[in-house]
Design an enzyme around this catalytic site. Structure first.
Site, PDB file in Angstrom:
ATOM      1  N   GLY A   7      31.275  40.230  34.531  1.00 61.13           N
ATOM      2  CA  GLY A   7      32.277  40.207  33.475  1.00 61.13           C
ATOM      3  C   GLY A   7      31.865  39.293  32.347  1.00 61.13           C
ATOM      4  O   GLY A   7      31.581  38.113  32.577  1.00 61.13           O
ATOM      5  N   GLY A   9      33.761  38.645  29.595  1.00 69.25           N
ATOM      6  CA  GLY A   9      34.912  38.276  28.786  1.00 69.25           C
ATOM      7  C   GLY A   9      35.076  36.768  28.706  1.00 69.25           C
ATOM      8  O   GLY A   9      34.161  35.996  29.015  1.00 69.25           O
ATOM      9  N   ALA A  11      36.903  34.693  30.519  1.00 73.98           N
ATOM     10  CA  ALA A  11      36.836  33.976  31.799  1.00 73.98           C
ATOM     11  C   ALA A  11      35.399  33.849  32.283  1.00 73.98           C
ATOM     12  O   ALA A  11      34.951  32.761  32.681  1.00 73.98           O
ATOM     13  CB  ALA A  11      37.685  34.696  32.848  1.00 73.98           C
ATOM     14  N   CYS A  42      41.799  40.125  21.733  1.00 75.63           N
ATOM     15  CA  CYS A  42      43.101  40.038  21.056  1.00 75.63           C
ATOM     16  C   CYS A  42      42.986  40.237  19.549  1.00 75.63           C
ATOM     17  O   CYS A  42      43.980  40.517  18.880  1.00 75.63           O
ATOM     18  CB  CYS A  42      43.754  38.688  21.347  1.00 75.63           C
ATOM     19  SG  CYS A  42      44.206  38.450  23.081  1.00 75.63           S
ATOM     20  N   ALA A 104      34.794  38.298  37.407  1.00 75.25           N
ATOM     21  CA  ALA A 104      35.574  37.976  36.203  1.00 75.25           C
ATOM     22  C   ALA A 104      35.609  39.188  35.277  1.00 75.25           C
ATOM     23  O   ALA A 104      35.564  39.055  34.060  1.00 75.25           O
ATOM     24  CB  ALA A 104      34.957  36.763  35.496  1.00 75.25           C
ATOM     25  N   GLY A 106      38.072  41.350  35.022  1.00 80.86           N
ATOM     26  CA  GLY A 106      39.400  41.616  34.488  1.00 80.86           C
ATOM     27  C   GLY A 106      39.991  42.944  34.922  1.00 80.86           C
ATOM     28  O   GLY A 106      39.597  43.531  35.930  1.00 80.86           O
ATOM     29  N   GLU A 169      58.057  54.701  23.271  1.00 78.50           N
ATOM     30  CA  GLU A 169      58.226  53.748  24.381  1.00 78.50           C
ATOM     31  C   GLU A 169      59.131  54.363  25.441  1.00 78.50           C
ATOM     32  O   GLU A 169      60.226  54.843  25.133  1.00 78.50           O
ATOM     33  CB  GLU A 169      58.826  52.442  23.861  1.00 78.50           C
ATOM     34  CG  GLU A 169      59.295  51.467  24.923  1.00 78.50           C
ATOM     35  CD  GLU A 169      58.192  51.079  25.904  1.00 78.50           C
ATOM     36  OE1 GLU A 169      58.428  51.166  27.119  1.00 78.50           O
ATOM     37  OE2 GLU A 169      57.106  50.694  25.426  1.00 78.50           O
ATOM     38  N   GLY A 233      49.095  49.438  28.690  1.00 82.26           N
ATOM     39  CA  GLY A 233      48.818  48.259  29.501  1.00 82.26           C
ATOM     40  C   GLY A 233      47.570  48.399  30.362  1.00 82.26           C
ATOM     41  O   GLY A 233      46.806  49.366  30.249  1.00 82.26           O
TER      42      GLY A 233
END
Length: 260
Positions: A7, A9, A11, A42, A104, A106, A169, A233
């Site tokens: 991983g 990312g 972390a 993000c 890590a 995710g 939604e 999500g």
């Protein structure tokens, strides 16, 4: 000692660079499924909307890894772990031995079982490569499925790019994991004032199109569009842990002694 981290990312990089700061002698290897150094996921909706440049998305450069003597293996998605031989196998068939292994990698995008979800014109905004594909798409009408933080941010970004945007939604209000109904309603009013259409308590049934996206059908209406963004999500990434016989439930079970 050789430490392998699966991983690339936030972390995984934190572990790698912190370990290197404490010990100069360990062999440290990061195994990454992507083709680029660490970036901030993000910030992707803001890159999509033109608020930040592509270079500003990255948290590391290739030189950062070289300077700290961290072996970064790009485009090497890990597909199996053999804890008996202490070996990780990648999608390319490469085998990487380890003394200590850190998972890590995710979660992964939750893909709802919607007919037509594989059509060209359906995107996510979880990875930079996918966001760049969405940026280059050049559509004009978008339906965003899901109104979590990413869904709302993507809707705003696409609206800035000149799209007519509708957010669908399933639950009764937007950002249901963060806000109560009253607070969410104020946000919905602001989004609607910015010409983003909000549809709540509505289930997507299918994505229509002959070779490309043409519409989204819900349990209440048909929405003409040329772009769909899945923002439903993430779910824990447990498939790799299962190859090693690690106990899982909704995610990877962690023992009190810190192993797994």
């Amino acid at each position: 000692m050789k430490i392998v981290i699966i991983g690339n990312g936030i972390a995984g990089n934190r572990v790698a660079f912190d370990v290197r700061g404490r010990n100069k002698d360990h062999d440290i290897c990061i195994v990454s499924a992507e083709s680029m150094p660490e970036y901030d996921p993000c910030s992707l909706p803001y890159f999509l909307g033109g608020d930040v440049r592509r270079g500003d998305v990255f948290r590391k450069t290739i030189e950062d890894y070289r300077r700290c003597d961290i072996d970064l293996k790009l485009d090497q998605r890990a597909v199996a772990i053999d804890p008996d031989t202490k070996c990780v196998t990648t999608v390319r068939g490469n085998e990487i031995g380890y003394d200590k292994l850190v998972l890590a990698h995710g979660g992964q995008q939750f893909i709802p079982p919607i007919e037509g979800i594989d059509l060209p014109g359906v995107f996510s905004c979880k990875q930079l490569s996918e966001t760049e594909r969405l940026q280059a798409h050049g559509g004009s009408r978008a339906v965003v499925i899901g109104s979590g933080a990413i869904g709302i941010e993507v809707a705003e970004a696409l609206q800035k790019r000149g799209y007519r945007v509708t957010v669908v939604e399933l639950l009764d209000w937007v950002l249901p994991a963060l806000f109560d109904h009253e607070t969410a309603r104020r946000l919905e009013v602001r989004l609607s004032a910015g010409k983003i259409r909000i549809l709540t308590s509505e289930r997507v049934l299918a994505i229509e199109g002959n070779g490309k996206v043409a519409a989204v059908t819900t349990d209440k209406r048909r929405l003409n569009c040329d772009t769909v963004v899945i923002a439903t999500g993430v779910v824990p990434g447990v498939a790799l842990a299962q190859t090693a016989g690690i106990d899982i439930d909704r995610g990877i079970k962690v023992r009190s002694d810190g192993i797994y």
